[in-house]
Design a protein around this motif. Sequence first.
Motif, PDB file in Angstrom:
ATOM      1  N   GLY A 138      21.738   6.373 -38.300  1.00  0.00           N
ATOM      2  CA  GLY A 138      23.039   5.765 -38.074  1.00  0.00           C
ATOM      3  C   GLY A 138      23.750   6.311 -36.855  1.00  0.00           C
ATOM      4  O   GLY A 138      24.789   5.778 -36.448  1.00  0.00           O
ATOM      5  N   THR A 139      23.196   7.382 -36.254  1.00  0.00           N
ATOM      6  CA  THR A 139      23.776   7.931 -35.033  1.00  0.00           C
ATOM      7  C   THR A 139      23.457   7.013 -33.859  1.00  0.00           C
ATOM      8  O   THR A 139      22.332   6.527 -33.725  1.00  0.00           O
ATOM      9  N   ALA A 140      24.454   6.764 -33.047  1.00  0.00           N
ATOM     10  CA  ALA A 140      24.238   5.892 -31.884  1.00  0.00           C
ATOM     11  C   ALA A 140      23.147   6.487 -31.004  1.00  0.00           C
ATOM     12  O   ALA A 140      23.140   7.698 -30.742  1.00  0.00           O
ATOM     13  N   PRO A 141      22.205   5.677 -30.549  1.00  0.00           N
ATOM     14  CA  PRO A 141      21.124   6.216 -29.717  1.00  0.00           C
ATOM     15  C   PRO A 141      21.631   6.695 -28.363  1.00  0.00           C
ATOM     16  O   PRO A 141      22.655   6.215 -27.858  1.00  0.00           O
ATOM     17  N   LEU A 142      20.930   7.646 -27.794  1.00  0.00           N
ATOM     18  CA  LEU A 142      21.228   8.087 -26.440  1.00  0.00           C
ATOM     19  C   LEU A 142      21.022   6.901 -25.495  1.00  0.00           C
ATOM     20  O   LEU A 142      20.110   6.096 -25.681  1.00  0.00           O
ATOM     21  N   ARG A 143      21.860   6.831 -24.481  1.00  0.00           N
ATOM     22  CA  ARG A 143      21.827   5.680 -23.565  1.00  0.00           C
ATOM     23  C   ARG A 143      21.375   6.120 -22.179  1.00  0.00           C
ATOM     24  O   ARG A 143      21.985   6.990 -21.556  1.00  0.00           O
ATOM     25  N   VAL A 172      15.784   5.206 -27.980  1.00  0.00           N
ATOM     26  CA  VAL A 172      16.901   5.294 -27.039  1.00  0.00           C
ATOM     27  C   VAL A 172      17.338   3.879 -26.677  1.00  0.00           C
ATOM     28  O   VAL A 172      16.648   2.904 -26.979  1.00  0.00           O
ATOM     29  N   GLN A 173      18.465   3.783 -26.018  1.00  0.00           N
ATOM     30  CA  GLN A 173      18.930   2.499 -25.484  1.00  0.00           C
ATOM     31  C   GLN A 173      18.838   2.546 -23.961  1.00  0.00           C
ATOM     32  O   GLN A 173      19.264   3.523 -23.341  1.00  0.00           O
ATOM     33  N   ILE A 174      18.267   1.520 -23.361  1.00  0.00           N
ATOM     34  CA  ILE A 174      18.138   1.446 -21.909  1.00  0.00           C
ATOM     35  C   ILE A 174      18.953   0.268 -21.397  1.00  0.00           C
ATOM     36  O   ILE A 174      18.780  -0.864 -21.863  1.00  0.00           O
ATOM     37  N   VAL A 175      19.855   0.553 -20.458  1.00  0.00           N
ATOM     38  CA  VAL A 175      20.774  -0.465 -19.942  1.00  0.00           C
ATOM     39  C   VAL A 175      20.664  -0.534 -18.419  1.00  0.00           C
ATOM     40  O   VAL A 175      20.103   0.359 -17.788  1.00  0.00           O
ATOM     41  N   VAL A 176      21.218  -1.597 -17.851  1.00  0.00           N
ATOM     42  CA  VAL A 176      21.237  -1.780 -16.399  1.00  0.00           C
ATOM     43  C   VAL A 176      22.587  -1.344 -15.844  1.00  0.00           C
ATOM     44  O   VAL A 176      23.638  -1.774 -16.336  1.00  0.00           O
ATOM     45  N   VAL A 177      22.551  -0.496 -14.820  1.00  0.00           N
ATOM     46  CA  VAL A 177      23.760  -0.052 -14.114  1.00  0.00           C
ATOM     47  C   VAL A 177      23.450  -0.070 -12.619  1.00  0.00           C
ATOM     48  O   VAL A 177      22.404   0.443 -12.210  1.00  0.00           O
ATOM     49  N   PRO A 178      24.319  -0.638 -11.784  1.00  0.00           N
ATOM     50  CA  PRO A 178      24.073  -0.609 -10.336  1.00  0.00           C
ATOM     51  C   PRO A 178      23.987   0.829  -9.827  1.00  0.00           C
ATOM     52  O   PRO A 178      24.700   1.714 -10.330  1.00  0.00           O
ATOM     53  N   PRO A 179      23.141   1.085  -8.840  1.00  0.00           N
ATOM     54  CA  PRO A 179      22.969   2.457  -8.337  1.00  0.00           C
ATOM     55  C   PRO A 179      24.276   3.151  -7.974  1.00  0.00           C
ATOM     56  O   PRO A 179      24.478   4.328  -8.302  1.00  0.00           O
ATOM     57  N   VAL A 180      25.177   2.427  -7.299  1.00  0.00           N
ATOM     58  CA  VAL A 180      26.408   3.059  -6.817  1.00  0.00           C
ATOM     59  C   VAL A 180      27.331   3.478  -7.960  1.00  0.00           C
ATOM     60  O   VAL A 180      28.264   4.255  -7.752  1.00  0.00           O
ATOM     61  N   GLN A 188      31.715   9.756 -16.770  1.00  0.00           N
ATOM     62  CA  GLN A 188      32.614   9.220 -17.793  1.00  0.00           C
ATOM     63  C   GLN A 188      31.987   9.193 -19.185  1.00  0.00           C
ATOM     64  O   GLN A 188      32.655   8.858 -20.163  1.00  0.00           O
ATOM     65  N   GLY A 189      30.709   9.537 -19.278  1.00  0.00           N
ATOM     66  CA  GLY A 189      30.056   9.562 -20.570  1.00  0.00           C
ATOM     67  C   GLY A 189      29.584   8.206 -21.064  1.00  0.00           C
ATOM     68  O   GLY A 189      29.207   8.065 -22.237  1.00  0.00           O
ATOM     69  N   ASP A 190      29.584   7.201 -20.188  1.00  0.00           N
ATOM     70  CA  ASP A 190      29.120   5.871 -20.588  1.00  0.00           C
ATOM     71  C   ASP A 190      27.605   5.842 -20.775  1.00  0.00           C
ATOM     72  O   ASP A 190      27.082   5.010 -21.515  1.00  0.00           O
ATOM     73  N   ILE A 191      26.910   6.730 -20.069  1.00  0.00           N
ATOM     74  CA  ILE A 191      25.459   6.866 -20.208  1.00  0.00           C
ATOM     75  C   ILE A 191      25.121   8.350 -20.300  1.00  0.00           C
ATOM     76  O   ILE A 191      25.917   9.206 -19.903  1.00  0.00           O
ATOM     77  N   ASP A 192      23.958   8.651 -20.843  1.00  0.00           N
ATOM     78  CA  ASP A 192      23.531  10.041 -20.994  1.00  0.00           C
ATOM     79  C   ASP A 192      22.572  10.478 -19.897  1.00  0.00           C
ATOM     80  O   ASP A 192      22.367  11.680 -19.687  1.00  0.00           O
ATOM     81  N   GLY A 193      21.976   9.513 -19.215  1.00  0.00           N
ATOM     82  CA  GLY A 193      21.044   9.822 -18.144  1.00  0.00           C
ATOM     83  C   GLY A 193      20.624   8.551 -17.441  1.00  0.00           C
ATOM     84  O   GLY A 193      20.990   7.448 -17.854  1.00  0.00           O
ATOM     85  N   TYR A 194      19.842   8.702 -16.365  1.00  0.00           N
ATOM     86  CA  TYR A 194      19.414   7.515 -15.627  1.00  0.00           C
ATOM     87  C   TYR A 194      18.201   7.808 -14.763  1.00  0.00           C
ATOM     88  O   TYR A 194      17.863   8.959 -14.475  1.00  0.00           O
TER      89      TYR A 194
END
Length: 399
Positions: A138-143, A172-180, A188-194
């Motif tokens: 039930g813990t939110a996955p790392l993003r 884990v959860q994998i999302v798209v974020v622009p490089p910049v 900001q803690g919106d993601i845990d790594g990239y």
Amino acid sequence: MILMQPNTVIQNAEPIRIGFIPLIDCAPFVIAHEKGFFLQEGVDVVLSKEASWASIRDKVTFNLLDGAHMLASMPIAASLGIGTIKTSMETSFTVSHNGNGITIGNELYKQLQRFAVSSADIRSGAALKKLIESRGKGTAPLRFAMVYPYSSHNYQLRDWLSRAGIDSDNDVQIVVVPPVKMVDSLRQGDIDGYCVGEPWNSLAVEQGVGHMLVTGFEIWGSTPEKVFGVNSTWAEQNRGSYLAVIRALEQACKWVDNPANQTELLNILSQSDYLNCTVEQLVYGFGSVKPKGQFDWPMDAYQRFSGSDINKPLPSYALWIMAQMHRWHQLDHVTSLNDLAEQVYRKDLFYEALGLAQRNQASEWRLSAKEESTWLSSVASGKIRLHPEGILKGFDRFE
């Protein structure tokens, strides 16, 4: 092939519209324009700064751009109709190799230290595996973030996770974020790594926002990162202009890789029309300054723009990428892998543009009938792996 004297513009030719994303590896396009290499080859090029890889893809698809600075996998995905309208695209020139890395935020790094005997456990993903197993249901996955679903960043991130026994689809959860936006999203803690290209890994370390763990070179060795991708219809109808652009980019890549030009290069790239940042933010991507961080990037991991066959569009890379698409559930089947690779990665036009003697291309990369029938599944299962030094060294096979 059309031969021209310097500064002789191809008659009756419309300006060539080339898109780019404001990243360090757009440098050859910018330099070919700013230093007059395009004009020396007789072509008038208009550069268009774009906001996203999806924009690049769609504008080339619908002929709003003739070609673009592209992710090396993009012409393959477009030609297969994966994630977009099926459109024949191709590349006859590889712009760069390498430059990617995986970085995690400070909070995740702190948590991983509890599960690590040494730093190697953190860099390999072993500590991350233990952390994930310790988290309650039930813990939110790392993003984790990457730049585009059909990119080396996505595939390298998933490969790294897989080697540690982590299911990239479920653990884990994998999302798209622009490089910049990567560094700010991490802050900001919106993601845990990239996984992203430079300088966004080094900048996270320098700003005290995150920790670099591993480079793309350490995962895959030396592999293509960006290419000059074009709509195949445009390429066929504008053969002379197309080959001229390739020659100009080849000159620009050599210029970019020359250390004597680096000060001028950084000053040009930092301008508002291009990357719109400070010179200090760009120095990391070329290896001239090391970030104050956990480890130094291996020199081979930095972006390379010329030399050692870097600029050749290698059909073997198309084969590797199609296997990655299959491995990560984006591609089921291709009727002829060899034909598709040859159609998209046009090494024959690279040779023609630069006036090089043709080689026996088939012996360099084509799969046998038996290999072709099992290629996708063999790579996905680990029976065929990329050589540790990268695509230029080929593949290793395991029973």
